[in-house]
Design a protein around this motif. Structure first.
Motif, PDB file in Angstrom:
ATOM      1  N   ARG A 126      80.301  24.115  -9.531  1.00  0.00           N
ATOM      2  CA  ARG A 126      81.711  23.709  -9.649  1.00  0.00           C
ATOM      3  C   ARG A 126      82.452  24.597 -10.640  1.00  0.00           C
ATOM      4  NH1 ARG A 126      82.402  17.875 -11.140  1.00  0.00           N
ATOM      5  NH2 ARG A 126      84.563  18.383 -10.728  1.00  0.00           N
ATOM      6  N   THR A 127      81.786  24.974 -11.714  1.00  0.00           N
ATOM      7  CA  THR A 127      82.419  25.849 -12.707  1.00  0.00           C
ATOM      8  C   THR A 127      82.716  27.214 -12.106  1.00  0.00           C
ATOM      9  OG1 THR A 127      81.256  24.702 -14.491  1.00  0.00           O
ATOM     10  CG2 THR A 127      82.135  26.886 -14.992  1.00  0.00           C
ATOM     11  N   LEU A 128      81.764  27.757 -11.374  1.00  0.00           N
ATOM     12  CA  LEU A 128      81.988  29.056 -10.725  1.00  0.00           C
ATOM     13  C   LEU A 128      83.126  28.984  -9.713  1.00  0.00           C
ATOM     14  CD1 LEU A 128      78.493  30.666 -10.059  1.00  0.00           C
ATOM     15  CD2 LEU A 128      80.341  31.508 -11.495  1.00  0.00           C
ATOM     16  N   ARG A 129      83.159  27.908  -8.954  1.00  0.00           N
ATOM     17  CA  ARG A 129      84.230  27.734  -7.965  1.00  0.00           C
ATOM     18  C   ARG A 129      85.591  27.657  -8.665  1.00  0.00           C
ATOM     19  NH1 ARG A 129      83.446  22.633  -5.592  1.00  0.00           N
ATOM     20  NH2 ARG A 129      81.309  23.282  -5.531  1.00  0.00           N
ATOM     21  N   LEU A 130      85.655  26.930  -9.768  1.00  0.00           N
ATOM     22  CA  LEU A 130      86.914  26.804 -10.508  1.00  0.00           C
ATOM     23  C   LEU A 130      87.389  28.151 -11.037  1.00  0.00           C
ATOM     24  CD1 LEU A 130      86.229  23.593 -12.619  1.00  0.00           C
ATOM     25  CD2 LEU A 130      88.042  23.872 -10.930  1.00  0.00           C
ATOM     26  N   CYS A 131      86.443  28.939 -11.542  1.00  0.00           N
ATOM     27  CA  CYS A 131      86.801  30.202 -12.191  1.00  0.00           C
ATOM     28  C   CYS A 131      86.949  31.351 -11.201  1.00  0.00           C
ATOM     29  CB  CYS A 131      85.755  30.560 -13.247  1.00  0.00           C
ATOM     30  SG  CYS A 131      85.698  29.393 -14.593  1.00  0.00           S
ATOM     31  N   SER A 132      86.602  31.149  -9.952  1.00  0.00           N
ATOM     32  CA  SER A 132      86.718  32.238  -8.984  1.00  0.00           C
ATOM     33  C   SER A 132      88.170  32.464  -8.573  1.00  0.00           C
ATOM     34  CB  SER A 132      85.849  31.971  -7.756  1.00  0.00           C
ATOM     35  OG  SER A 132      86.306  30.820  -7.090  1.00  0.00           O
ATOM     36  N   GLY A 133      89.031  31.482  -8.768  1.00  0.00           N
ATOM     37  CA  GLY A 133      90.431  31.633  -8.395  1.00  0.00           C
ATOM     38  C   GLY A 133      91.282  32.268  -9.473  1.00  0.00           C
ATOM     39  N   GLY A 134      90.724  32.559 -10.615  1.00  0.00           N
ATOM     40  CA  GLY A 134      91.477  33.117 -11.733  1.00  0.00           C
ATOM     41  C   GLY A 134      90.847  32.660 -13.024  1.00  0.00           C
ATOM     42  N   SER A 135      91.474  32.975 -14.108  1.00  0.00           N
ATOM     43  CA  SER A 135      90.885  32.614 -15.391  1.00  0.00           C
ATOM     44  C   SER A 135      91.328  31.215 -15.817  1.00  0.00           C
ATOM     45  CB  SER A 135      91.271  33.638 -16.455  1.00  0.00           C
ATOM     46  OG  SER A 135      92.661  33.709 -16.560  1.00  0.00           O
ATOM     47  N   LEU A 136      90.421  30.512 -16.435  1.00  0.00           N
ATOM     48  CA  LEU A 136      90.678  29.181 -16.978  1.00  0.00           C
ATOM     49  C   LEU A 136      90.108  29.118 -18.381  1.00  0.00           C
ATOM     50  CD1 LEU A 136      89.682  26.784 -14.042  1.00  0.00           C
ATOM     51  CD2 LEU A 136      91.974  27.274 -14.851  1.00  0.00           C
ATOM     52  N   SER A 137      90.693  28.285 -19.200  1.00  0.00           N
ATOM     53  CA  SER A 137      90.156  28.076 -20.544  1.00  0.00           C
ATOM     54  C   SER A 137      89.013  27.070 -20.480  1.00  0.00           C
ATOM     55  CB  SER A 137      91.251  27.573 -21.480  1.00  0.00           C
ATOM     56  OG  SER A 137      91.626  26.266 -21.114  1.00  0.00           O
ATOM     57  N   ILE A 138      88.231  27.029 -21.519  1.00  0.00           N
ATOM     58  CA  ILE A 138      87.132  26.061 -21.603  1.00  0.00           C
ATOM     59  C   ILE A 138      87.698  24.635 -21.504  1.00  0.00           C
ATOM     60  CG2 ILE A 138      85.311  25.138 -23.087  1.00  0.00           C
ATOM     61  CD1 ILE A 138      84.521  27.836 -22.199  1.00  0.00           C
ATOM     62  N   ALA A 139      88.820  24.395 -22.152  1.00  0.00           N
ATOM     63  CA  ALA A 139      89.425  23.061 -22.107  1.00  0.00           C
ATOM     64  C   ALA A 139      89.816  22.678 -20.682  1.00  0.00           C
ATOM     65  CB  ALA A 139      90.650  23.015 -23.018  1.00  0.00           C
ATOM     66  N   GLU A 140      90.359  23.632 -19.934  1.00  0.00           N
ATOM     67  CA  GLU A 140      90.751  23.346 -18.553  1.00  0.00           C
ATOM     68  C   GLU A 140      89.526  23.085 -17.677  1.00  0.00           C
ATOM     69  OE1 GLU A 140      94.798  25.855 -17.835  1.00  0.00           O
ATOM     70  OE2 GLU A 140      92.970  27.015 -18.251  1.00  0.00           O
ATOM     71  N   ILE A 141      88.500  23.875 -17.881  1.00  0.00           N
ATOM     72  CA  ILE A 141      87.271  23.688 -17.103  1.00  0.00           C
ATOM     73  C   ILE A 141      86.693  22.303 -17.398  1.00  0.00           C
ATOM     74  CG2 ILE A 141      84.910  24.511 -16.746  1.00  0.00           C
ATOM     75  CD1 ILE A 141      85.980  27.327 -17.492  1.00  0.00           C
ATOM     76  N   ALA A 142      86.663  21.932 -18.663  1.00  0.00           N
ATOM     77  CA  ALA A 142      86.137  20.617 -19.044  1.00  0.00           C
ATOM     78  C   ALA A 142      86.952  19.500 -18.401  1.00  0.00           C
ATOM     79  CB  ALA A 142      86.133  20.474 -20.561  1.00  0.00           C
ATOM     80  N   ALA A 143      88.261  19.675 -18.354  1.00  0.00           N
ATOM     81  CA  ALA A 143      89.117  18.651 -17.741  1.00  0.00           C
ATOM     82  C   ALA A 143      88.836  18.537 -16.245  1.00  0.00           C
ATOM     83  CB  ALA A 143      90.583  18.979 -17.991  1.00  0.00           C
ATOM     84  N   HIS A 144      88.693  19.677 -15.579  1.00  0.00           N
ATOM     85  CA  HIS A 144      88.408  19.644 -14.139  1.00  0.00           C
ATOM     86  C   HIS A 144      87.031  19.037 -13.862  1.00  0.00           C
ATOM     87  CE1 HIS A 144      91.881  21.676 -12.477  1.00  0.00           C
ATOM     88  NE2 HIS A 144      91.800  22.574 -13.438  1.00  0.00           N
ATOM     89  N   LEU A 145      86.069  19.354 -14.683  1.00  0.00           N
ATOM     90  CA  LEU A 145      84.718  18.832 -14.484  1.00  0.00           C
ATOM     91  C   LEU A 145      84.577  17.391 -14.958  1.00  0.00           C
ATOM     92  CD1 LEU A 145      82.528  21.872 -15.648  1.00  0.00           C
ATOM     93  CD2 LEU A 145      83.058  21.172 -13.305  1.00  0.00           C
ATOM     94  N   GLU A 146      85.562  16.943 -15.748  1.00  0.00           N
ATOM     95  CA  GLU A 146      85.504  15.611 -16.365  1.00  0.00           C
ATOM     96  C   GLU A 146      84.254  15.458 -17.219  1.00  0.00           C
ATOM     97  OE1 GLU A 146      86.012  12.632 -13.357  1.00  0.00           O
ATOM     98  OE2 GLU A 146      87.982  13.364 -12.804  1.00  0.00           O
ATOM     99  N   LEU A 147      83.991  16.505 -17.988  1.00  0.00           N
ATOM    100  CA  LEU A 147      82.847  16.526 -18.902  1.00  0.00           C
ATOM    101  C   LEU A 147      83.355  16.802 -20.308  1.00  0.00           C
ATOM    102  CD1 LEU A 147      80.297  18.682 -16.886  1.00  0.00           C
ATOM    103  CD2 LEU A 147      80.164  16.226 -17.350  1.00  0.00           C
ATOM    104  N   PRO A 148      82.601  16.406 -21.320  1.00  0.00           N
ATOM    105  CA  PRO A 148      82.985  16.757 -22.694  1.00  0.00           C
ATOM    106  C   PRO A 148      83.013  18.276 -22.871  1.00  0.00           C
ATOM    107  CG  PRO A 148      81.255  15.092 -22.675  1.00  0.00           C
ATOM    108  CD  PRO A 148      81.411  15.569 -21.265  1.00  0.00           C
ATOM    109  N   ALA A 149      83.867  18.739 -23.755  1.00  0.00           N
ATOM    110  CA  ALA A 149      83.983  20.179 -23.995  1.00  0.00           C
ATOM    111  C   ALA A 149      82.666  20.771 -24.475  1.00  0.00           C
ATOM    112  CB  ALA A 149      85.091  20.447 -25.012  1.00  0.00           C
ATOM    113  N   SER A 150      81.917  20.019 -25.265  1.00  0.00           N
ATOM    114  CA  SER A 150      80.643  20.539 -25.761  1.00  0.00           C
ATOM    115  C   SER A 150      79.667  20.798 -24.619  1.00  0.00           C
ATOM    116  CB  SER A 150      80.034  19.566 -26.768  1.00  0.00           C
ATOM    117  OG  SER A 150      79.828  18.303 -26.156  1.00  0.00           O
ATOM    118  N   VAL A 151      79.657  19.940 -23.640  1.00  0.00           N
ATOM    119  CA  VAL A 151      78.782  20.125 -22.477  1.00  0.00           C
ATOM    120  C   VAL A 151      79.275  21.304 -21.645  1.00  0.00           C
ATOM    121  CG1 VAL A 151      77.986  19.055 -20.326  1.00  0.00           C
ATOM    122  CG2 VAL A 151      78.115  17.708 -22.423  1.00  0.00           C
ATOM    123  N   THR A 152      80.574  21.405 -21.484  1.00  0.00           N
ATOM    124  CA  THR A 152      81.155  22.508 -20.718  1.00  0.00           C
ATOM    125  C   THR A 152      80.850  23.846 -21.377  1.00  0.00           C
ATOM    126  OG1 THR A 152      82.903  21.035 -19.983  1.00  0.00           O
ATOM    127  CG2 THR A 152      83.301  23.391 -19.746  1.00  0.00           C
TER     128      THR A 152
END
Length: 120
Positions: free
Chosen positions: A53-79
């Protein structure tokens, strides 16, 4: 009154299982504003569902760690652990921001300071 429903994901997998019990990423250079971008495709069979899911999210362009965590619905530390693993494997790359490359813009900081002083 019935108790609030738990999200399906929360009840199935605990965050420490996603990271293999690790609490810290392999790199300490990943903060919430670090921009991440996919660099190459990976064999999905070799990745965890969260990594895919992280790779799929980042394949469309750049995202911040905070954005990735929000999309994954995971804590930032886990992300951060997931992203660090993917960066180590060469599937993701960090993009340095203007701030990280050159530091703060002195003129902009002076304008902000002048604006704050004008508010007094």
């Amino acid at each position: 009154m019935s108790p609030p429903r738990r999200r399906d994901r929360e009840s199935l997998v605990r965050p420490y299982l996603i990271t293999g019990g690790r609490a810290h990423p392999t790199r300490n250079t990943l903060d919430l504003t670090t921009l991440i971008q996919a660099t190459r495709h990976a064999d999905p069979a070799l990745l965890s569902p969260e990594q895919r899911r992280t790779l799929r999210l980042c394949s469309g362009g750049s995202l911040s760690i905070a954005e990735i965590a929000a999309h994954l619905e995971l804590p930032a530390s886990v992300t951060r652990v997931i992203v660090a693993d993917l960066v180590d494997q060469g599937h993701l790359a960090t993009l340095s921001t203007e701030w990280q490359q050159h530091g703060p813009d002195r003129e902009l900081l002076q304008e902000v300071l002048d604006g704050l002083r004008a508010l007094r």
